[in-house]
Motif scaffolding. Sequence first.
Motif, PDB file in Angstrom:
ATOM      1  N   TYR A   1     -35.350 -36.996 -23.237  1.00 24.75           N
ATOM      2  CA  TYR A   1     -36.201 -37.962 -22.526  1.00 24.75           C
ATOM      3  C   TYR A   1     -35.357 -39.124 -22.024  1.00 24.75           C
ATOM      4  CZ  TYR A   1     -39.957 -35.448 -24.907  1.00 24.75           C
ATOM      5  OH  TYR A   1     -40.794 -34.461 -25.364  1.00 24.75           O
ATOM      6  N   GLU A   2     -35.779 -39.688 -20.929  1.00 21.99           N
ATOM      7  CA  GLU A   2     -35.114 -40.851 -20.379  1.00 21.99           C
ATOM      8  C   GLU A   2     -36.157 -41.775 -19.775  1.00 21.99           C
ATOM      9  OE1 GLU A   2     -32.477 -39.299 -17.468  1.00 21.99           O
ATOM     10  OE2 GLU A   2     -34.052 -38.922 -15.984  1.00 21.99           O
ATOM     11  N   GLY A   3     -35.751 -43.027 -19.614  1.00 23.96           N
ATOM     12  CA  GLY A   3     -36.708 -43.984 -19.054  1.00 23.96           C
ATOM     13  C   GLY A   3     -36.121 -45.372 -19.012  1.00 23.96           C
ATOM     14  N   PHE A   4     -36.992 -46.364 -18.893  1.00 27.22           N
ATOM     15  CA  PHE A   4     -36.510 -47.744 -18.803  1.00 27.22           C
ATOM     16  C   PHE A   4     -37.634 -48.710 -19.156  1.00 27.22           C
ATOM     17  CE2 PHE A   4     -37.957 -46.531 -14.548  1.00 27.22           C
ATOM     18  CZ  PHE A   4     -38.824 -47.560 -14.234  1.00 27.22           C
ATOM     19  N   TYR A   5     -37.219 -49.971 -19.456  1.00 27.60           N
ATOM     20  CA  TYR A   5     -38.136 -51.097 -19.676  1.00 27.60           C
ATOM     21  C   TYR A   5     -37.996 -52.046 -18.477  1.00 27.60           C
ATOM     22  CZ  TYR A   5     -38.328 -49.725 -24.638  1.00 27.60           C
ATOM     23  OH  TYR A   5     -38.503 -49.048 -25.811  1.00 27.60           O
TER      24      TYR A   5
ATOM     25  N   GLU B   1     -39.180 -61.649 -12.640  1.00 29.26           N
ATOM     26  CA  GLU B   1     -38.558 -60.646 -13.500  1.00 29.26           C
ATOM     27  C   GLU B   1     -37.876 -61.353 -14.666  1.00 29.26           C
ATOM     28  OE1 GLU B   1     -36.026 -58.679 -10.698  1.00 29.26           O
ATOM     29  OE2 GLU B   1     -37.581 -57.242 -10.111  1.00 29.26           O
ATOM     30  N   LEU B   2     -38.029 -60.806 -15.855  1.00 33.06           N
ATOM     31  CA  LEU B   2     -37.560 -61.488 -17.056  1.00 33.06           C
ATOM     32  C   LEU B   2     -36.186 -61.040 -17.529  1.00 33.06           C
ATOM     33  CD1 LEU B   2     -40.897 -61.656 -19.091  1.00 33.06           C
ATOM     34  CD2 LEU B   2     -39.861 -63.393 -17.627  1.00 33.06           C
ATOM     35  N   LEU B   3     -35.631 -59.998 -16.917  1.00 32.16           N
ATOM     36  CA  LEU B   3     -34.238 -59.634 -17.182  1.00 32.16           C
ATOM     37  C   LEU B   3     -33.340 -60.427 -16.242  1.00 32.16           C
ATOM     38  CD1 LEU B   3     -34.556 -55.783 -17.744  1.00 32.16           C
ATOM     39  CD2 LEU B   3     -34.106 -57.541 -19.451  1.00 32.16           C
ATOM     40  N   PRO B   4     -32.119 -60.728 -16.650  1.00 29.68           N
ATOM     41  CA  PRO B   4     -31.271 -61.669 -15.898  1.00 29.68           C
ATOM     42  C   PRO B   4     -31.034 -61.287 -14.441  1.00 29.68           C
ATOM     43  CG  PRO B   4     -30.351 -61.235 -18.063  1.00 29.68           C
ATOM     44  CD  PRO B   4     -31.478 -60.283 -17.896  1.00 29.68           C
ATOM     45  N   LYS B   5     -30.790 -60.008 -14.162  1.00 28.90           N
ATOM     46  CA  LYS B   5     -30.451 -59.598 -12.802  1.00 28.90           C
ATOM     47  C   LYS B   5     -31.696 -59.144 -12.055  1.00 28.90           C
ATOM     48  CE  LYS B   5     -25.828 -58.022 -14.170  1.00 28.90           C
ATOM     49  NZ  LYS B   5     -24.917 -56.861 -14.208  1.00 28.90           N
ATOM     50  N   LYS B   6     -31.645 -59.291 -10.757  1.00 31.91           N
ATOM     51  CA  LYS B   6     -32.763 -58.884  -9.912  1.00 31.91           C
ATOM     52  C   LYS B   6     -32.903 -57.365  -9.917  1.00 31.91           C
ATOM     53  CE  LYS B   6     -34.602 -59.434  -5.230  1.00 31.91           C
ATOM     54  NZ  LYS B   6     -35.907 -59.926  -5.721  1.00 31.91           N
ATOM     55  N   ASN B   7     -34.150 -56.906 -10.036  1.00 32.81           N
ATOM     56  CA  ASN B   7     -34.457 -55.471 -10.079  1.00 32.81           C
ATOM     57  C   ASN B   7     -33.685 -54.752 -11.192  1.00 32.81           C
ATOM     58  OD1 ASN B   7     -36.145 -55.792  -7.855  1.00 32.81           O
ATOM     59  ND2 ASN B   7     -34.524 -55.289  -6.396  1.00 32.81           N
ATOM     60  N   GLU B   8     -33.498 -55.452 -12.305  1.00 33.67           N
ATOM     61  CA  GLU B   8     -32.766 -54.846 -13.429  1.00 33.67           C
ATOM     62  C   GLU B   8     -33.734 -54.106 -14.343  1.00 33.67           C
ATOM     63  OE1 GLU B   8     -29.859 -56.064 -17.199  1.00 33.67           O
ATOM     64  OE2 GLU B   8     -30.610 -57.602 -15.818  1.00 33.67           O
ATOM     65  N   PHE B   9     -33.312 -52.934 -14.805  1.00 27.30           N
ATOM     66  CA  PHE B   9     -34.091 -52.135 -15.738  1.00 27.30           C
ATOM     67  C   PHE B   9     -33.221 -51.838 -16.956  1.00 27.30           C
ATOM     68  CE2 PHE B   9     -35.252 -51.042 -11.384  1.00 27.30           C
ATOM     69  CZ  PHE B   9     -36.613 -51.289 -11.376  1.00 27.30           C
ATOM     70  N   TYR B  10     -33.837 -51.916 -18.123  1.00 31.61           N
ATOM     71  CA  TYR B  10     -33.102 -51.540 -19.332  1.00 31.61           C
ATOM     72  C   TYR B  10     -33.385 -50.065 -19.594  1.00 31.61           C
ATOM     73  CZ  TYR B  10     -31.466 -51.242 -24.108  1.00 31.61           C
ATOM     74  OH  TYR B  10     -30.802 -50.861 -25.258  1.00 31.61           O
ATOM     75  N   GLN B  11     -32.378 -49.225 -19.344  1.00 35.18           N
ATOM     76  CA  GLN B  11     -32.566 -47.782 -19.411  1.00 35.18           C
ATOM     77  C   GLN B  11     -32.276 -47.254 -20.811  1.00 35.18           C
ATOM     78  OE1 GLN B  11     -30.063 -46.235 -16.288  1.00 35.18           O
ATOM     79  NE2 GLN B  11     -31.535 -46.770 -14.673  1.00 35.18           N
ATOM     80  N   PHE B  12     -32.865 -46.113 -21.109  1.00 33.84           N
ATOM     81  CA  PHE B  12     -32.639 -45.438 -22.388  1.00 33.84           C
ATOM     82  C   PHE B  12     -32.722 -43.928 -22.172  1.00 33.84           C
ATOM     83  CE2 PHE B  12     -37.237 -46.012 -22.125  1.00 33.84           C
ATOM     84  CZ  PHE B  12     -37.714 -44.755 -22.470  1.00 33.84           C
ATOM     85  N   SER B  13     -32.146 -43.180 -23.076  1.00 32.42           N
ATOM     86  CA  SER B  13     -32.254 -41.715 -23.083  1.00 32.42           C
ATOM     87  C   SER B  13     -32.198 -41.255 -24.529  1.00 32.42           C
ATOM     88  CB  SER B  13     -31.120 -41.077 -22.267  1.00 32.42           C
ATOM     89  OG  SER B  13     -29.858 -41.426 -22.814  1.00 32.42           O
ATOM     90  N   ASN B  14     -32.982 -40.228 -24.831  1.00 34.77           N
ATOM     91  CA  ASN B  14     -33.042 -39.772 -26.216  1.00 34.77           C
ATOM     92  C   ASN B  14     -33.649 -38.375 -26.284  1.00 34.77           C
ATOM     93  OD1 ASN B  14     -33.034 -40.000 -29.144  1.00 34.77           O
ATOM     94  ND2 ASN B  14     -35.253 -40.247 -28.981  1.00 34.77           N
ATOM     95  N   GLN B  15     -32.842 -37.415 -26.713  1.00 32.56           N
ATOM     96  CA  GLN B  15     -33.318 -36.072 -27.027  1.00 32.56           C
ATOM     97  C   GLN B  15     -34.212 -35.482 -25.923  1.00 32.56           C
ATOM     98  OE1 GLN B  15     -35.177 -36.297 -30.878  1.00 32.56           O
ATOM     99  NE2 GLN B  15     -33.245 -36.661 -31.942  1.00 32.56           N
TER     100      GLN B  15
END
Length: 482
Positions: free
Chosen positions: A74-78, A58-72
Amino acid sequence: MNTIIYPTVDLFLYDLRDGLGDNSETLEENWDKFKQKMPKILHERLKFDSGFESEYEELLPKKNEFYQFSNQGYEGFYYPVRMSDMYGLLLDCSVSDELTAQPAKCIKQIKAEIKRRLGETSAPLGQTWLIYGQLPHPGQNPQDVAQICYKALFPWANWQDDFQGQGHLLGGTVFELDSFKLLLQETANKSEDFAESKSRCFDCHHVIIVLYPTDKAAKAGAELMYDWMRLFAYRAKILWAYGQTRELKQYLKQDYITIQDCLRQIRGNEYENLPLSQLKAILNQARSIVSDYTIDVDELGYQLRTIAINLDNYKKRIEIIAKKLTSEEFSAFATQPSDIAFLANFSNLVTEKYLLQVEKDYENLSPGLQRLEFAIATIRGLVEVDRARQERRFQNNITIFGWGLAAAAIAASLSAQFPYVIVPVEVLTTETTRDTEAIASVKPNPSFPTAWVPPVRSLGYSLVAGLLFMAIAWLWIKRKDQ
């Protein structure tokens, strides 16, 4: 009636981290291209490891980490990862409302939100779309809903042509659709940038649609994300490698024509009448393609092994998923046994078509390298023989000329030892002279000045001696060669 509760679209994107022969600059460039798929705020947080190989990281620092977002709405993650020589990115997007049923065609808007976030970036290795959600009514026809979702995702696609199979997953119905087309012309232009051509040698889209009966089953199915990431990566790598083999085959076939032409020109005894300049031209032509042909044959073998390795990994991952679905953790949410046998249709296709085709191409094209090396060795031998013949002829001419020159020099030096003398003579005459004791003398009347006689006579001796010894040398060399 054709509605879905909490419709979600997962886009799995795959980039090449490093290929055979890539240097550190290429690795850095591939890493930069991969980062462009994510927001700039993530660029500094991503880990660019320098390890030789990592099966899954995994390329984000923490284990099982997701970069979340929300917009108008919609929501989701990278979710970025590295898998050996690949980068993988899961871009998840869904409607924010988890309870209200949405029309199935809302998949179009969710896809637009994903595309907006990706911008102009692409996935060189390939991508897979995973659509899932809950059917609000037990009486709904899953296939009707899936067809609407597929049409919303790809309006130009044809369900009947792209349908690969269906099964059951945690009590829900799962469908697989796929389209793969090569984008190669009749003749390939190798002068183009090969790295650039790699990203457009084929066009494909792969879609999995899962419609669950309950929200618990849908949440449990989302836990398969890590397995889907690997499974779809193996699938993408297989198709990408197969696309490269088709392009390599074009290059090799074009070079093979040149090889055959070189062999045709030296076939039989025809080469004996070829001038040295033409032999050298054929040799240069063969040498110009030997490097490219060798590299392309090696690359074809490398891609063949890539297909075989990833096919094996694909089969093993299917077994892992199937075993996981029978575990207590997942089977508790299933209203009927899971059946993902349809996933094996792809592995069967690869085994019976793609892998077999590449193996045959490798077997048929590999001998071209031996033929090319034979042609080069033969032509080089002919060139060396002809060059040696010319050098021998030159040396013989030098020997003959040297003998003649030496003989002429000796003759010239010897003739100079005998000076030209004018001998007085007595002349009888009837005329009366006053001096009875006087002796009358007369000198010959030459046709050219007297001073020229010695050098002309010496030159004549030299020419005769030189020509004579040149003839002797020629006869001696000819007899020696026999």
